[in-house]
Design a protein around this motif. Structure first.
Motif, mmCIF file in Angstrom:
data_model
loop_
_atom_site.group_PDB
_atom_site.id
_atom_site.type_symbol
_atom_site.label_atom_id
_atom_site.label_comp_id
_atom_site.label_asym_id
_atom_site.label_seq_id
_atom_site.Cartn_x
_atom_site.Cartn_y
_atom_site.Cartn_z
ATOM 1 N N ALA A 1 -13.564 -20.848 5.199
ATOM 2 C CA ALA A 1 -13.232 -19.446 5.456
ATOM 3 C C ALA A 1 -11.943 -19.341 6.276
ATOM 4 N N ARG A 2 -11.786 -20.243 7.248
ATOM 5 C CA ARG A 2 -10.565 -20.239 8.059
ATOM 6 C C ARG A 2 -9.348 -20.625 7.220
ATOM 7 N N PHE A 3 -9.573 -21.560 6.290
ATOM 8 C CA PHE A 3 -8.505 -21.979 5.383
ATOM 9 C C PHE A 3 -7.970 -20.781 4.595
ATOM 10 N N PHE A 4 -8.876 -19.964 4.055
ATOM 11 C CA PHE A 4 -8.445 -18.807 3.281
ATOM 12 C C PHE A 4 -7.830 -17.730 4.170
ATOM 13 N N GLN A 5 -8.320 -17.610 5.397
ATOM 14 C CA GLN A 5 -7.751 -16.635 6.318
ATOM 15 C C GLN A 5 -6.304 -16.983 6.640
ATOM 16 N N GLU A 6 -6.056 -18.284 6.856
ATOM 17 C CA GLU A 6 -4.691 -18.743 7.106
ATOM 18 C C GLU A 6 -3.829 -18.548 5.861
ATOM 19 N N LEU A 7 -4.420 -18.820 4.708
ATOM 20 C CA LEU A 7 -3.696 -18.687 3.451
ATOM 21 C C LEU A 7 -3.273 -17.233 3.231
ATOM 22 N N LYS A 8 -4.138 -16.316 3.586
ATOM 23 C CA LYS A 8 -3.849 -14.894 3.399
ATOM 24 C C LYS A 8 -2.617 -14.472 4.188
ATOM 25 N N SER A 9 -2.450 -15.059 5.371
ATOM 26 C CA SER A 9 -1.310 -14.683 6.212
ATOM 27 C C SER A 9 0.002 -15.255 5.694
ATOM 28 N N SER A 10 -0.074 -16.188 4.736
ATOM 29 C CA SER A 10 1.143 -16.813 4.234
ATOM 30 C C SER A 10 1.637 -16.225 2.914
ATOM 31 N N ILE A 11 0.857 -15.336 2.297
ATOM 32 C CA ILE A 11 1.292 -14.724 1.045
ATOM 33 C C ILE A 11 1.943 -13.384 1.339
ATOM 34 N N LEU A 12 2.618 -12.842 0.361
ATOM 35 C CA LEU A 12 3.300 -11.567 0.551
ATOM 36 C C LEU A 12 2.312 -10.476 0.927
ATOM 37 N N PRO A 13 2.699 -9.578 1.853
ATOM 38 C CA PRO A 13 1.777 -8.560 2.346
ATOM 39 C C PRO A 13 1.142 -7.697 1.262
ATOM 40 N N PHE B 1 0.515 -22.879 -3.261
ATOM 41 C CA PHE B 1 1.029 -22.187 -2.082
ATOM 42 C C PHE B 1 1.823 -23.104 -1.156
ATOM 43 N N ASN B 2 2.049 -24.346 -1.606
ATOM 44 C CA ASN B 2 2.884 -25.278 -0.857
ATOM 45 C C ASN B 2 2.398 -25.454 0.579
ATOM 46 N N ILE B 3 1.097 -25.716 0.739
ATOM 47 C CA ILE B 3 0.521 -25.891 2.065
ATOM 48 C C ILE B 3 -0.247 -27.206 2.112
ATOM 49 N N SER B 4 -0.614 -27.623 3.309
ATOM 50 C CA SER B 4 -1.405 -28.833 3.506
ATOM 51 C C SER B 4 -2.678 -28.480 4.263
ATOM 52 N N VAL B 5 -3.750 -29.207 3.951
ATOM 53 C CA VAL B 5 -5.015 -28.964 4.667
ATOM 54 C C VAL B 5 -5.056 -29.710 5.988
ATOM 55 N N ASP B 6 -4.051 -30.557 6.275
ATOM 56 C CA ASP B 6 -4.071 -31.379 7.483
ATOM 57 C C ASP B 6 -4.292 -30.563 8.743
ATOM 58 N N ARG B 7 -3.614 -29.415 8.828
ATOM 59 C CA ARG B 7 -3.665 -28.654 10.071
ATOM 60 C C ARG B 7 -4.988 -27.930 10.285
ATOM 61 N N PHE B 8 -5.876 -27.958 9.282
ATOM 62 C CA PHE B 8 -7.167 -27.283 9.436
ATOM 63 C C PHE B 8 -8.242 -28.215 10.005
ATOM 64 N N PHE B 9 -7.915 -29.494 10.108
ATOM 65 C CA PHE B 9 -8.870 -30.443 10.647
ATOM 66 C C PHE B 9 -8.543 -30.733 12.105
ATOM 67 N N SER B 10 -9.584 -30.910 12.895
ATOM 68 C CA SER B 10 -9.404 -31.168 14.320
ATOM 69 C C SER B 10 -9.076 -32.639 14.527
ATOM 70 N N THR B 11 -7.803 -32.988 14.445
ATOM 71 C CA THR B 11 -7.368 -34.360 14.640
ATOM 72 C C THR B 11 -6.392 -34.416 15.794
ATOM 73 N N SER C 1 8.598 -26.138 8.331
ATOM 74 C CA SER C 1 7.253 -26.451 8.806
ATOM 75 C C SER C 1 6.587 -25.200 9.357
ATOM 76 N N THR C 2 5.310 -25.024 9.007
ATOM 77 C CA THR C 2 4.510 -23.930 9.572
ATOM 78 C C THR C 2 3.534 -24.470 10.612
ATOM 79 N N ASP C 3 3.697 -25.722 11.011
ATOM 80 C CA ASP C 3 2.827 -26.330 12.021
ATOM 81 C C ASP C 3 2.879 -25.507 13.307
ATOM 82 N N GLN C 4 1.720 -25.004 13.733
ATOM 83 C CA GLN C 4 1.675 -24.064 14.848
ATOM 84 C C GLN C 4 2.173 -24.679 16.153
#
Length: 338
Positions: A10-22, A63-73, A285-288
């Motif tokens: 769910a968080r993955f899709f929430q982040e994805l939503k913020s990256s697409i056109l409004p 969407f040219n994104i990576s799932v890496d940033r969604f994992f707690s590493t 990079s979109t790395d927070q």
């Protein structure tokens, strides 16, 4: 008990939503992309149905994104995306189209701002004058992208190297002028363009000394225009006053730090940083964590710089007069040869 995988999706899709056109619909995008029903797309977005690896791969690729940033590493890895340099004859046109696409993305957000840590005068400013833009296009294609078609060519005002990209250039400028921008400059910001003109002149790659003088004159006109934008604190096209759509233009002078052409954009609640590579190209990079660190660095630089747009008239005039003297000195040398 909450399923951690469901929460993560769910968080993955929430982040994805913020990256697409409004104005885009996430559920429509996912349904079409995965070729599933709207209901099935909704269940995936809410985390009620888990994505399989193939679906995850398709979404990340689209969407040219990576799932890496969604994992707690605790990894210090930072993910970048972008284009590698290409040497085919169409590479420059593709690069221009990519610049326009990135600016359109930034401009599509209501909350937006661009920050530029200047080493070389930003490419957009060369576009204000067709002859100067044509020279930069010629230089980039001949000496950076090694276009075979220009191997034995000289730069000439009569050949109009600007024409094939005139439409793209105007589109880029129109969008760029709608995006609020902060630029951090120092006196070295013109050196690269000055050196390119000087070297091509010395190598005989500019057809006539008069053309070289014209290029320096174009650069002086662009400097005059930048000074007017800094004075009003608003962007505008060369020779025109700001319009209702003209965005804010903030110009900072830093006499200590030489920039590196870092380009950062605030888009909505997120940030993206573009780093320069291979002269023309950028990776983003979109790395927070990375972006927050970069933004703090830019904030600190702006605090230690002098704002010369809107205010600081004395410092502004001194700065632009120094730029003019650099150009005038180069032009005088060439005129002595004529």
């Amino acid at each position: 008990m909450t399923n951690p995988i469901t929460t993560l999706q769910a968080r993955f899709f929430q982040e994805l939503k913020s990256s697409i056109l409004p104005y885009a619909s996430l559920v429509d995008e996912i349904a079409e992309l995965l070729q599933v029903s709207m209901d099935s797309a909704y269940r995936r977005i809410r985390g009620e149905k888990l994505l399989d690896f193939e679906e995850l791969k398709i979404i990340c690729h689209r969407f040219n994104i990576s799932v890496d940033r969604f994992f707690s590493t605790t990894s210090n890895a930072i993910l970048f995306h972008g284009s590698l340099n290409s040497y085919d004859e169409n590479a420059f046109g593709k690069w221009m189209e990519d610049v326009l696409a990135q600016l359109n993305l930034v401009n599509s957000f209501s909350n937006k701002h661009v920050y530029f840590l200047v080493k070389d005068m930003p490419p957009f400013h060369h576009y204000y004058h067709p002859l100067l833009a044509g020279f930069k296009f010629f230089f980039w294609k001949k000496s950076i992208l090694y276009n075979e078609s220009l191997k034995n060519e000289k730069f000439s005002a009569s050949k109009n190297f600007f024409a094939p990209y005139q439409d793209l250039t105007q589109k880029i400028l129109r969008v760029y002028n709608k995006v609020p921008t902060s630029e951090i400059w120092n006196e070295e910001g013109l050196n690269t363009t000055l050196r390119q003109i000087e070297v091509y002149h010395d190598m005989g790659l500019i057809d006539h000394p008069e053309t070289t003088v014209q290029l320096y004159q174009c650069l002086l006109e662009v400097i005059d225009h930048l000074e007017k934008m800094a004075e009003t604190g608003r962007k505008s096209m060369l020779g025109h006053s700001p319009s209702e759509e003209s965005a804010e233009y903030r110009l900072y002078l830093n006499e200590i730090v030489l920039g590196d052409n870092t380009f950062m954009a605030e888009i909505g609640e997120n940030k993206i940083t573009y780093l320069n590579h291979s002269v023309l190209y950028f990776v983003g990079s979109t790395d927070q964590r990375f972006n927050e660190g970069m933004f703090k660095n830019l904030e600190n630089l702006m605090k230690k710089s002098t704002l010369i747009s809107g205010i600081g008239e004395k410092e502004r005039k001194q700065f632009f007069n120094k730029l003019r003297k650099k150009v005038q000195a180069k032009a005088a040398l060439v005129q002595s040869e004529v």
